[in-house]
Design an enzyme around this catalytic site. Structure first.
Site, PDB file in Angstrom:
ATOM      1  N   THR A 144       0.824  -1.208   0.000  1.00  0.00           N
ATOM      2  CA  THR A 144       0.000   0.000   0.000  1.00  0.00           C
ATOM      3  C   THR A 144       0.856   1.256   0.000  1.00  0.00           C
ATOM      4  OG1 THR A 144      -1.694  -1.181   1.262  1.00  0.00           O
ATOM      5  CG2 THR A 144      -1.828   1.226   1.244  1.00  0.00           C
ATOM      6  N   GLU A 145       0.582   2.145  -0.950  1.00  0.00           N
ATOM      7  CA  GLU A 145       1.289   3.436  -1.055  1.00  0.00           C
ATOM      8  C   GLU A 145       2.813   3.274  -1.127  1.00  0.00           C
ATOM      9  OE1 GLU A 145      -0.552   5.818  -1.666  1.00  0.00           O
ATOM     10  OE2 GLU A 145      -2.497   5.347  -0.784  1.00  0.00           O
TER      11      GLU A 145
END
Length: 469
Positions: A144-145
């Site tokens: 994530t990210e």
């Protein structure tokens, strides 16, 4: 040979409806279906669908073009529900064999920062979703990210991934270049690909800015920049959201024509296109890279402060994961579905109180007027969710008691696994015994048949001898 590694991110959260304090305990449905349908459908038709079609055209026209996609589980669910034609396009891209699908957390969550078990579980569920839809098995992880640190590397390697992609943050690299493959300091067999922030952001954020000194950006100019990098720098990692094409950079800017022309000019300059898996298999690491604290691709700081930078965000984050073990114990499908949807990092992003530099970016993506409104709405929803969790596994259960229960469940799971292995072994032995028994029976019948033939011959010979006499 120099190569470009293109990776495109696709994510959409399930947005929450306005949920008031008086709804707690009375309303267990948290989502704004109208907003989700409207936003996902609009972005799909403005960006995702034409971008996917452009990639298909590039693959058909240029045999050397390869790229990678990372699509969250929550996005895939919404596409299945609202824009099934985009799922069909993704299947066509997967069928070409030249588009790699990356692993990530199913819910686009921050579980890797606090709960290794939840992190591993979400990546596994996401892998299964990709296999069911597209028949692929990811080899490279995109957290994530692009969040990554040394502490995560051993787990990522143990989960079976050969590589991980993250941000080429300046404070981590120092004098080093992001245009190489590195190995993880805490897991040397795990390879790291780093985003080239400058070249990626030239497309994602500066492409249509008339005040930019390099405006207008053309495909041949861009490829010249890549070709002019030092010869020993062999991999240029361009990581960005697929929304860049058609949404962040509108169609009218010529962004799709720019993208489609890149392989032509790259071919002229002898530049190839590789997927992340191809990059880590073809290139050896030039050294180890240590990342002591989590980094991401967000904001100028390239850290996790976009989601965990204030008291509001940390309060919501800690409250959410305080019930993680209890949720994993339950078998309530709806409760587990809500658990995934509430973990989306977007909910915490909306609570950011950054007012300088990147503040405008945060407010641009938020459906709320203020971060405090985002916090209040989310905490009301979370309060109702926790009430539902407590109905199945009361919070009055002490941690020691819960841990004892978890230990019992895990031991039972191991016993069941052992018994299943024993049953499988016994079945295999039985099948082997049956095969041997059948083989012996056939051999015995063959011997009996051979033994019977001479007797018949002897009788015939005796008769002939008698006639001759």
């Amino acid at each position: 040979m120099k190569a470009i590694c293109f990776y495109f991110q696709i994510h959409q959260p399930f947005r929450l409806k306005r949920y008031r304090f008086f709804d707690i305990g009375n309303d267990h449905y948290y989502y704004d279906d109208f907003a989700n349908d409207d936003i996902v459908t609009r972005i799909a038709h403005r960006s995702y669908i034409p971008a996917a079609q452009t990639l298909l055209n590039m693959i058909e026209k240029y045999p050397h073009f390869h790229c990678a996609l990372s699509v969250t589980g929550t996005a895939l669910e919404q596409f299945e529900q609202y824009v099934p034609e985009f799922i069909d396009l993704l299947k066509k891209l997967a069928a070409t064999g030249r588009v790699e699908f990356l692993a990530e957390t199913y819910a686009h969550s921050l579980s890797s920062l606090t709960d290794p078990d939840e992190f591993a579980n979400q990546v596994r569920v996401h892998d299964e979703k990709l296999h069911d839809l597209f028949g692929v098995k990811p080899k490279v992880l995109r957290n994530t990210e692009l969040i990554y640190c040394d502490e995560m590397a051993p787990q990522i390697l143990a989960m079976g991934f050969k590589g991980v992609i993250t941000e080429g943050a300046k404070h981590i690299l120092g004098w080093k270049s992001p245009n190489y493959v590195y190995s993880a300091a805490t897991a040397p067999n795990l390879k790291i690909l780093l985003k080239n922030s400058k070249l990626s952001d030239d497309i994602a954020f500066r492409f249509s800015n008339p005040e930019w000194d390099a405006y207008p950006l053309t495909a041949d100019k861009y490829i010249d920049w890549i070709a002019s990098t030092p010869q020993e720098e062999q991999i240029i990692n361009l990581f960005m959201n697929l929304e860049t094409f058609g949404e962040l950079q509108p169609r009218e800017t010529g962004i799709f024509q720019f993208l489609e022309a890149l392989p032509h000019f790259a071919q002229e300059r002898g530049i190839d296109f590789w997927t992340p898996s191809e990059a880590i298999s073809k290139l050896k690491p030039v050294g180890e890279l240590s990342v002591m604290h989590p980094i991401s691709w967000a904001d100028e700081a390239r850290d996790t402060s976009a989601w965990l930078g204030n008291k509001l965000q940390n309060e919501a984050f800690n409250k959410l994961y305080s019930v993680a073990e209890r949720v994993r114990l339950c078998d309530d499908r709806r409760l587990k579905q809500d658990w995934y949807y509430l973990q989306a990092s977007d909910h915490l992003y909306y609570m950011s109180t950054k007012n300088m530099g990147d503040g405008a970016v945060h407010s641009h993506f938020s459906p709320y007027e203020t971060p405090f409104q985002a916090f209040t709405n989310y905490m009301n929803v979370l309060s109702d969710f926790i009430v539902r969790v407590e109905e199945q596994y009361p919070l009055s259960i002490e941690n020691e008691e819960l841990n004892s229960l978890l230990t019992t469940i895990r031991n039972q799971a191991r016993e069941i696994e052992t018994l299943n292995k024993e049953v499988a072994s016994m079945r295999q032995n039985l099948e082997h015994y049956n095969e041997e028994h059948l083989l012996r029976q056939k051999e015995a019948e063959a011997k009996a048949e051979k033994a019977e033939k001479p007797k018949k011959t002897t009788k015939k010979t005796s008769k002939k001898a008698a006639k001759a006499e």
